[in-house]
Write a protein that holds these residues in place. Structure first.
Motif, PDB file in Angstrom:
ATOM      1  N   TRP A 126      44.270  43.375  47.257  1.00  0.00           N
ATOM      2  CA  TRP A 126      43.691  44.720  47.166  1.00  0.00           C
ATOM      3  C   TRP A 126      44.383  45.531  46.080  1.00  0.00           C
ATOM      4  CZ3 TRP A 126      44.053  45.774  53.116  1.00  0.00           C
ATOM      5  CH2 TRP A 126      43.066  45.047  53.777  1.00  0.00           C
ATOM      6  N   ASN A 164      43.191  44.421  42.664  1.00  0.00           N
ATOM      7  CA  ASN A 164      41.819  44.835  42.410  1.00  0.00           C
ATOM      8  C   ASN A 164      41.694  46.350  42.307  1.00  0.00           C
ATOM      9  OD1 ASN A 164      38.984  44.522  42.064  1.00  0.00           O
ATOM     10  ND2 ASN A 164      38.740  45.144  44.182  1.00  0.00           N
ATOM     11  N   LYS A 180      42.354  47.419  38.970  1.00  0.00           N
ATOM     12  CA  LYS A 180      41.779  46.574  37.923  1.00  0.00           C
ATOM     13  C   LYS A 180      42.928  46.172  37.011  1.00  0.00           C
ATOM     14  CE  LYS A 180      37.200  47.147  38.707  1.00  0.00           C
ATOM     15  NZ  LYS A 180      37.072  46.710  40.061  1.00  0.00           N
ATOM     16  N   HIS A 232      45.409  37.432  36.435  1.00  0.00           N
ATOM     17  CA  HIS A 232      44.777  36.106  36.418  1.00  0.00           C
ATOM     18  C   HIS A 232      45.755  35.017  36.849  1.00  0.00           C
ATOM     19  CE1 HIS A 232      46.717  36.347  32.485  1.00  0.00           C
ATOM     20  NE2 HIS A 232      46.672  35.022  32.416  1.00  0.00           N
ATOM     21  N   GLY A 237      40.348  35.511  43.079  1.00  0.00           N
ATOM     22  CA  GLY A 237      40.219  36.808  42.421  1.00  0.00           C
ATOM     23  C   GLY A 237      39.271  36.790  41.247  1.00  0.00           C
ATOM     24  N   SER A 238      38.690  35.634  40.947  1.00  0.00           N
ATOM     25  CA  SER A 238      37.864  35.512  39.745  1.00  0.00           C
ATOM     26  C   SER A 238      36.636  36.410  39.765  1.00  0.00           C
ATOM     27  CB  SER A 238      37.445  34.063  39.530  1.00  0.00           C
ATOM     28  OG  SER A 238      36.613  33.621  40.575  1.00  0.00           O
ATOM     29  N   LYS A 239      36.167  36.777  40.948  1.00  0.00           N
ATOM     30  CA  LYS A 239      34.982  37.637  41.018  1.00  0.00           C
ATOM     31  C   LYS A 239      35.244  39.034  40.455  1.00  0.00           C
ATOM     32  CE  LYS A 239      35.893  38.675  45.864  1.00  0.00           C
ATOM     33  NZ  LYS A 239      35.420  38.442  47.213  1.00  0.00           N
ATOM     34  N   TYR A 240      36.497  39.395  40.295  1.00  0.00           N
ATOM     35  CA  TYR A 240      36.842  40.714  39.759  1.00  0.00           C
ATOM     36  C   TYR A 240      37.047  40.701  38.247  1.00  0.00           C
ATOM     37  CZ  TYR A 240      37.433  41.631  44.684  1.00  0.00           C
ATOM     38  OH  TYR A 240      37.206  41.735  46.019  1.00  0.00           O
TER      39      TYR A 240
END
Length: 105
Positions: free
Chosen positions: A41, A44, A47, A56, A67-70
């Motif tokens: 959290w 994310n 950012k 990454h 976490g790749s969806k972010y």
């Protein structure tokens, strides 16, 4: 006393290129071993990758790029591959070879 999120960012900044760590290892290293989800959290919320924090390099305990969806497109995998880490099906191959434990440093 530093806020939890700031501690997460501080540890994440230390992960060397070509290495990864896990949400759980970061949580343990800052004294909150049950807070792996909160580490995600934190990364994310800010950012983090936009602020130069190498988010990454943080994966789940199995080496999955959860976490790749972010990240835009396939950039998390691309960033790791550019650092010499082999990825297959959104998972790090040979996680042990690339794993960096912040509690060891």
């Amino acid at each position: 006393m530093k806020h939890f999120y700031e501690k997460v960012y501080e540890i994440t900044r230390q992960v060397p290129a070509g290495k990864v760590t896990t949400y759980g290892l970061i949580a343990r290293s800052i004294g909150s071993p049950q807070s792996a989800r909160m580490v995600g959290w934190a990364l994310n919320a800010k950012k983090a990758w936009l602020d130069g924090i190498p988010a990454h390099r943080v994966v789940n305990r199995k080496g999955l790029l959860t976490g790749s969806k972010y990240f835009p497109g396939n950039s998390m995998a691309e960033l790791l591959e550019n650092e010499g880490i082999e990825i297959d099906n959104n998972q790090i191959i040979d996680l042990d070879k690339h794993l960096w434990d912040p509690s060891q440093f």
